[in-house]
Design a protein around this motif. Sequence first.
Motif, PDB file in Angstrom:
ATOM      1  N   VAL A 438      30.500  18.304  47.691  1.00 51.92           N
ATOM      2  CA  VAL A 438      30.474  19.707  48.178  1.00 51.92           C
ATOM      3  C   VAL A 438      31.250  20.797  47.268  1.00 51.92           C
ATOM      4  O   VAL A 438      32.196  20.742  46.418  1.00 51.92           O
ATOM      5  CB  VAL A 438      31.194  19.810  49.727  1.00 51.92           C
ATOM      6  CG1 VAL A 438      32.757  19.423  49.218  1.00 51.92           C
ATOM      7  CG2 VAL A 438      31.107  21.041  50.255  1.00 51.92           C
ATOM      8  N   LYS A 439      30.647  21.760  47.404  1.00 53.96           N
ATOM      9  CA  LYS A 439      31.196  23.049  46.441  1.00 53.96           C
ATOM     10  C   LYS A 439      31.775  23.948  47.404  1.00 53.96           C
ATOM     11  O   LYS A 439      31.091  24.251  48.541  1.00 53.96           O
ATOM     12  CB  LYS A 439      30.120  23.803  45.497  1.00 53.96           C
ATOM     13  CG  LYS A 439      30.479  24.982  44.845  1.00 53.96           C
ATOM     14  CD  LYS A 439      29.539  25.196  43.867  1.00 53.96           C
ATOM     15  CE  LYS A 439      29.555  26.805  43.624  1.00 53.96           C
ATOM     16  NZ  LYS A 439      28.440  27.139  42.562  1.00 53.96           N
ATOM     17  N   PHE A 440      32.912  24.510  47.356  1.00 54.49           N
ATOM     18  CA  PHE A 440      33.503  25.392  48.450  1.00 54.49           C
ATOM     19  C   PHE A 440      34.521  26.309  47.828  1.00 54.49           C
ATOM     20  O   PHE A 440      34.894  26.233  46.789  1.00 54.49           O
ATOM     21  CB  PHE A 440      34.316  24.407  49.452  1.00 54.49           C
ATOM     22  CG  PHE A 440      35.465  23.516  48.869  1.00 54.49           C
ATOM     23  CD1 PHE A 440      34.912  22.416  48.149  1.00 54.49           C
ATOM     24  CD2 PHE A 440      36.682  23.860  48.926  1.00 54.49           C
ATOM     25  CE1 PHE A 440      35.953  21.516  47.692  1.00 54.49           C
ATOM     26  CE2 PHE A 440      37.804  23.328  48.283  1.00 54.49           C
ATOM     27  CZ  PHE A 440      37.616  22.106  47.612  1.00 54.49           C
ATOM     28  N   PRO A 441      34.439  27.443  48.583  1.00 59.65           N
ATOM     29  CA  PRO A 441      35.391  28.698  48.202  1.00 59.65           C
ATOM     30  C   PRO A 441      36.870  28.303  48.212  1.00 59.65           C
ATOM     31  O   PRO A 441      37.226  27.564  48.987  1.00 59.65           O
ATOM     32  CB  PRO A 441      35.149  29.606  49.126  1.00 59.65           C
ATOM     33  CG  PRO A 441      34.462  29.243  50.427  1.00 59.65           C
ATOM     34  CD  PRO A 441      33.853  27.885  50.007  1.00 59.65           C
ATOM     35  N   GLN A 448      37.574  22.211  57.490  1.00 60.02           N
ATOM     36  CA  GLN A 448      36.443  22.798  57.338  1.00 60.02           C
ATOM     37  C   GLN A 448      35.231  21.656  56.569  1.00 60.02           C
ATOM     38  O   GLN A 448      34.099  21.731  56.935  1.00 60.02           O
ATOM     39  CB  GLN A 448      36.278  23.952  56.522  1.00 60.02           C
ATOM     40  CG  GLN A 448      37.073  25.211  57.344  1.00 60.02           C
ATOM     41  CD  GLN A 448      37.101  26.389  56.333  1.00 60.02           C
ATOM     42  OE1 GLN A 448      38.215  26.567  55.708  1.00 60.02           O
ATOM     43  NE2 GLN A 448      36.043  26.907  56.425  1.00 60.02           N
ATOM     44  N   LEU A 449      35.916  20.771  55.850  1.00 62.46           N
ATOM     45  CA  LEU A 449      35.205  19.853  54.990  1.00 62.46           C
ATOM     46  C   LEU A 449      34.708  18.601  55.930  1.00 62.46           C
ATOM     47  O   LEU A 449      33.691  17.855  55.490  1.00 62.46           O
ATOM     48  CB  LEU A 449      35.779  19.738  53.581  1.00 62.46           C
ATOM     49  CG  LEU A 449      35.892  20.971  52.907  1.00 62.46           C
ATOM     50  CD1 LEU A 449      36.548  20.459  51.691  1.00 62.46           C
ATOM     51  CD2 LEU A 449      34.746  21.737  52.606  1.00 62.46           C
ATOM     52  N   ASP A 450      35.776  18.208  56.752  1.00 63.11           N
ATOM     53  CA  ASP A 450      35.727  16.803  57.267  1.00 63.11           C
ATOM     54  C   ASP A 450      34.197  16.577  57.676  1.00 63.11           C
ATOM     55  O   ASP A 450      33.856  15.356  57.624  1.00 63.11           O
ATOM     56  CB  ASP A 450      36.717  16.879  58.479  1.00 63.11           C
ATOM     57  CG  ASP A 450      36.833  15.435  59.024  1.00 63.11           C
ATOM     58  OD1 ASP A 450      37.233  14.581  58.689  1.00 63.11           O
ATOM     59  OD2 ASP A 450      36.114  15.497  60.356  1.00 63.11           O
ATOM     60  N   LEU A 452      31.250  16.880  56.897  1.00 62.65           N
ATOM     61  CA  LEU A 452      30.467  16.486  55.877  1.00 62.65           C
ATOM     62  C   LEU A 452      30.195  14.954  55.911  1.00 62.65           C
ATOM     63  O   LEU A 452      29.309  14.255  55.715  1.00 62.65           O
ATOM     64  CB  LEU A 452      30.699  16.995  54.372  1.00 62.65           C
ATOM     65  CG  LEU A 452      30.352  18.300  54.354  1.00 62.65           C
ATOM     66  CD1 LEU A 452      31.302  18.941  52.838  1.00 62.65           C
ATOM     67  CD2 LEU A 452      29.154  18.805  54.125  1.00 62.65           C
ATOM     68  N   PHE A 533      35.210  29.293  43.194  1.00 63.41           N
ATOM     69  CA  PHE A 533      34.769  28.190  44.151  1.00 63.41           C
ATOM     70  C   PHE A 533      35.380  26.817  43.547  1.00 63.41           C
ATOM     71  O   PHE A 533      35.578  26.800  42.283  1.00 63.41           O
ATOM     72  CB  PHE A 533      33.300  28.122  44.159  1.00 63.41           C
ATOM     73  CG  PHE A 533      32.366  29.069  44.967  1.00 63.41           C
ATOM     74  CD1 PHE A 533      32.088  28.584  46.245  1.00 63.41           C
ATOM     75  CD2 PHE A 533      32.394  30.459  44.632  1.00 63.41           C
ATOM     76  CE1 PHE A 533      31.610  29.642  46.979  1.00 63.41           C
ATOM     77  CE2 PHE A 533      31.898  31.280  45.619  1.00 63.41           C
ATOM     78  CZ  PHE A 533      31.421  30.951  46.881  1.00 63.41           C
TER      79      PHE A 533
END
Lengths: 592, 592
Positions: A438-441, A448-450, A452, A533
């Motif tokens: 994942v790429k994330f800000p 928020q990523l969990d 995935l 990011f």
Amino acid sequence: MDRLHKLSKLRSLMDEYKIDYLVIPSNGPDISDQVREHWKIIAWLTGFTGSYAFVVVSQSFAGLWTDSRYYIQAGKQLAGSGFELMLPGNLKSSDHTDWLAENTKQGDAIGFDGRLVSVTDFRKIKNKLKNRSVRYVTDSDLFTKIWTDRPGLSESVVRDHLIKYSGKDRSQKLAEVREKMKKISVDNHLLTSSEDIMWLLNIRGNDLEFSPIMLSYFLLGEGSAVLFADIGKISEELLEEFSLLKIGIKNYSTVTEVLSSVKEGSSILLSPDTTSTALYDSIPANVTIVEDVSIPGRMKAVKNNTEVKNIEHVMIRDGIALTKFFCWLENNVGKTRMTEFSLALKIQELREEQPDYIGPSFKTISAFNENAALPHYETDPVLSSTIAGSGIFMIDSGAHYNGGTTDITRTIIIGNPSPKQKRDFTLVLKGLIALASVKFPAGTKGYQLDMLARKFLWEAGLNYGHGTGHGVGFCLNVHEGPQSISPAANRTSIEAGMLISNEPAVYRVGEYGIRTENLMICYEDEETEFGRFLKFDTVSLCYIDRNLLERDLLSRQEADWLNKYHEELYAKIAPYLEAGEKNWLRLKTNPV
Amino acid sequence: MDRLHKLSKLRSLMDEYKIDYLVIPSNGPDISDQVREHWKIIAWLTGFTGSYAFVVVSQSFAGLWTDSRYYIQAGKQLAGSGFELMLPGNLKSSDHTDWLAENTKQGDAIGFDGRLVSVTDFRKIKNKLKNRSVRYVTDSDLFTKIWTDRPGLSESVVRDHLIKYSGKDRSQKLAEVREKMKKISVDNHLLTSSEDIMWLLNIRGNDLEFSPIMLSYFLLGEGSAVLFADIGKISEELLEEFSLLKIGIKNYSTVTEVLSSVKEGSSILLSPDTTSTALYDSIPANVTIVEDVSIPGRMKAVKNNTEVKNIEHVMIRDGIALTKFFCWLENNVGKTRMTEFSLALKIQELREEQPDYIGPSFKTISAFNENAALPHYETDPVLSSTIAGSGIFMIDSGAHYNGGTTDITRTIIIGNPSPKQKRDFTLVLKGLIALASVKFPAGTKGYQLDMLARKFLWEAGLNYGHGTGHGVGFCLNVHEGPQSISPAANRTSIEAGMLISNEPAVYRVGEYGIRTENLMICYEDEETEFGRFLKFDTVSLCYIDRNLLERDLLSRQEADWLNKYHEELYAKIAPYLEAGEKNWLRLKTNPV
């Protein structure tokens, strides 16, 4: 003394001390989940050996609360103890604080050992009972009186954690922490997590079985610094270094006394989650208490470049041991007798051969078939299963090296997998890859990523009951905050330099469990008009079992990720292997 | 009176009342974001008309804080007002409470109108200033004195919200709320959100421009019930109904008086976010205040079967109006003069033709090209852009019907799109589809799902600064809690029956904005050994512009989703269209 006898003695003492309800937590005075034998009161009293529990005892009641990972174990271990396992039967009474709220009456006395209960946990109780006028007796150390063969506290030696590992010297760390204190206008900073102090002073100890830590407290002011520890554990050389940095040393047990003389009108920063009620209450009333995660707690979560380089190096060392382990296992299974426990020993022996090895970072979980369905299975020396026939074998293990800490889980198939096993394994892998890619800000939180890591499992009606990722210390605790990747609303953003695990899983009770776990480091990716990011880089190095893979369930990109991972792994590990191992690894890492 | 003059008059009054810092929020006494003209103090004083702001005035300072969606607008509107727009220059001073913490001195008096500041907001200030001994003057209504041409409060009529819409009668709702009060052992429940009261009593009013609400308070006990409202607004028939249910009516302004006589030793449940300081402070000290989201607030978020059926029906009505609108637009653009504003009127006219229409659910955002890059663009009657040439047109609009509330955004291309526009549009659509298609376990929070709508944007270095989904009321507020889908850690789980928006977007400042928004209802999916799983069903019905689609960026599953959506939409809407419109819609909804 059997357990019923212990309980009866305890109740007599409670009667004598006029305590109606005694609350016992599972931690020691350092309020961490690693507990020395001396503080394993719950195990002594009830027989339950899990790492997390609360016990409440009254004259007519004795109950133990733990979390779901221990329900089966606790059910077995509490048999005949006189203690009831308190399962969350309804939403209303979900923990011991709710139970107290429902069962205590006006005027009741609730007792606990103030050294063992954190401010946060005490507040939970007080909050639940706020409509009730109960008394709190916070100096209730009853066990010293009845636990006659109680183990002592360890004597350990503290060593220098060299700058080539830490990347930043202790004087600079002290200056940076003081600078941050100044920015938020606090005069004093109380450190109650020993790992924060190890990080700050660049030292390591060995008070705990699975963490190279000396139990200690630290009180830092603008111009003062006091380490509370047993001076006998510290070498002359280090004492001299500390003296140059104007760090005083006082006995561990004098901390409350020193805290009680903190300057009037000043302020002190501490974390209520890791500060005991006893320490908190010793601070004078006119000192302003600022509550937050400790400054070193936040700083040490972000690894510096030296630490990152060390971690990458250590992952190769760990990967060599893991490769040798799985190669040996595959060549010997069915020929040599092996049990879950013997395999846990084997992996430790192979790690011990690696340079800079210190010790295991937690108790290895080595589990075959249905045992692997228990996320926190305890691999017992005597009762552990023999690895025979075919089935799923899962091993979750890790080590401390001077250059960092590892934690890795692999699940392999012995014999032939069923289609269901392959599907489950592949769905778990898809989640692991999604999170790893994942790429994330900047500013994104772990919660928020969990999902995935879960999405593909959810689509199949599957899930797992634990978080997906925990922070990992640098030659410190294998579980380290403040960041995490889990459904829980942890407000810490994932930052570049953080080391964090990625461990989706699926547990089929009575059948098997599958978990695949890698550690990842967070890096900067790019900056656009929409902000900075970030991305992850997976640093753990061990093959992922292609025999459990349902290739058709992988997308092209997912297969590419796996092939690239295997290719890099081979390039890094193969040079250190013998010819036979090298050929074996080549086959294990061929593209899918 | 010009704005500088107003400010100077205000400062004289502050001097007279010995107030050093006056804090002014943008809401009225109902503490919601829809404000009647009477309470638009900030607009009167500063010229800023956005829906969210805090103003602080001292003798030497006058500043306004708002959020990022209003930075450009506020910058323009504050010019010449004497008020400074306070942008978050650094993390330390991010809002007015931080500013107060940095600028107030010991002994300063901070004033505000206690009717307008929620308990939560007051606590934020007190918390930031806790190390300082300041005075709070909470009865500072200075504007009655200087705002001489202030608009009055509306006179509206309350109507019965029929059982065929609500699905549950008021006596049953009252009984259910009382049952829940009993379960958590609270004696009284204060309702301060008028929409909760409308839901509970099955009534609707028209005190607000965009919500069919009568402003009111409600105090519910086990055997008592008092509605605080203007009795003149309520019909004889409803008064009789209320009397049968033993609901007393008292004047709106008597609520503090009644609260001050709540029985000693009893408990009262209220929400600190929507309860004003004035109300809170009127509750006697020996009454236990239990703070939580109101019970009707949670209950009304979950729509019952009757409501769901009504919503599905209303979506067809709304979809007919939308289809007619876009068909007319496409056939007339370049031939008939049209502006952003005329199009906002046009869509409203078409909705007015639908049965059971009540009014717009918020002010339509109709925006062309760079105006669409402002997420909360105000479509001005005079200044609005003419739709001419080619470009991106975005329209975000909605309506209240007796059978529910709609809220939908579509972005279309007029002329030919650029590759960048197509890519952006498609990435937004991929996010919308991912969220619309997710299957998730019961207990999942909105913050866990939010990133589904962002993931594809993140991969391209894009993002949007607002949440992805808000709850929607049933013929009540278009924004309704407690659930949301956003990066913020909202602890409410998404439950079956909830109505929630799905609105990913991308805003390219100075170029264009793209947002696609549908409403979704949450349903039960399946139950497995891993628990209950839920899913969404998209209920909004309007075509998605295939001219903006980069087909190659869609996966097979995503294209299938879009085709299925378009097919169902056509089947539901086409029967109500004229032949020409029907053919047009057929082309718009052909498979991709």
